[in-house]
Write an enzyme that holds these catalytic residues in place. Structure first.
Site, PDB file in Angstrom:
ATOM      1  CB  SER A 122       5.806  -0.281   2.052  1.00 30.26           C
ATOM      2  OG  SER A 122       5.097   0.603   1.219  1.00 30.26           O
ATOM      3  CG  ASP A 177       2.907   6.077   5.892  1.00 27.36           C
ATOM      4  OD1 ASP A 177       3.051   6.693   4.816  1.00 27.36           O
ATOM      5  OD2 ASP A 177       3.125   4.852   6.013  1.00 27.36           O
ATOM      6  CG  HIS A 211       5.925   4.878   3.806  1.00 28.28           C
ATOM      7  ND1 HIS A 211       4.825   4.101   4.134  1.00 28.28           N
ATOM      8  CD2 HIS A 211       6.549   4.225   2.796  1.00 28.28           C
ATOM      9  CE1 HIS A 211       4.795   3.039   3.341  1.00 28.28           C
ATOM     10  NE2 HIS A 211       5.827   3.087   2.527  1.00 28.28           N
TER      11      HIS A 211
END
Length: 232
Positions: A122, A177, A211
């Site tokens: 991320s 995600d 995610h």
């Protein structure tokens, strides 16, 4: 170990997973927003190679605009998570210099940059991509999980002095995600192909994954590390 960690602020506190034999390579892996290096140190331990050192630094705690200015671990400030959100240019560049300082420190202690891989999840993956593309040293490879390229409109110009135009990049993304949509990951992969040799960019997506990471992804990361950082 020779050299002084205290001169590299992020290293003094970083979680390090040592090799089980002489360390001839290093993976620097950067966590996501609000996290710490501990979780990813555990993940790296599960796929570790005996000759590789894994360094998982902790981001500094700063107010994050996206989260109502709450103070949390963050590599740089985030105003939004869409491709056209305003960005913390000064913070991104400062964070990138701090990661480059770790690469320099490893070089002084016997692991040259071409035996160092940068990776992250991320926001950490985003910083890894930006750092590699603006780094003069050629690195062994870059891993970007569920991430994007910060300051994307500054490229390819921002990579004019980069030593990483031929460096392999593994980019992975969950197809479900909702935080960083997979389309944003795909746009990033296409952008990367305009900055580095297109055949060096691998983009893998995982159905049903949100995610987060998954075992298949970690297995792909392990394979990539084995290929780019073989025992010497």
């Amino acid at each position: 170990m020779c050299g002084n960690n205290m001169s590299v602020p992020l290293l003094a506190e970083a979680v390090t997973v040592s090799g089980t034999e002489k360390e001839t390579a290093a993976v620097i892996f950067l966590h996501g927003l609000g996290d710490s290096g501990h979780g990813w140190a555990d993940a790296m331990t599960s796929i570790r190679l005996p000759h590789v050192k894994y360094i998982c630094p902790h981001a500094p705690r700063i107010p994050v605009t996206l989260n109502m200015k709450m103070i949390m671990p963050s590599w740089f400030d985030l105003m939004g998570l869409s491709p056209d959100s305003p960005e913390d240019e000064a913070g991104i560049k400062r964070a990138s210099e701090n990661i480059k300082a770790i690469i320099e420190h490893e070089a002084k202690n016997g692991i040259p940059p071409n035996r160092v891989m940068l990776g992250g999840f991320s926001q950490g993956g985003a910083l890894s991509l930006y750092t590699a593309l603006t780094c003069q040293h050629q690195l062994a490879g870059v891993v970007g999980l569920s991430c994007w390229l910060p300051l994307h409109t500054s490229f390819p110009q921002a990579a004019s002095n980069s030593g990483n135009r031929e460096t392999p990049i593994l980019q992975c993304h969950g197809e479900d995600d909702h935080m960083i949509p997979v389309q944003f990951g795909a746009m990033t992969a296409e952008k990367l192909k305009t900055i580095v040799s297109p055949q060096k960019v691998t983009f893998i997506t995982y159905p049903g994954v949100m995610h987060s990471s998954c075992p298949q992804e970690m297995s792909a990361v392990k394979e990539f590390i084995e290929k780019q950082l073989p025992r010497i």
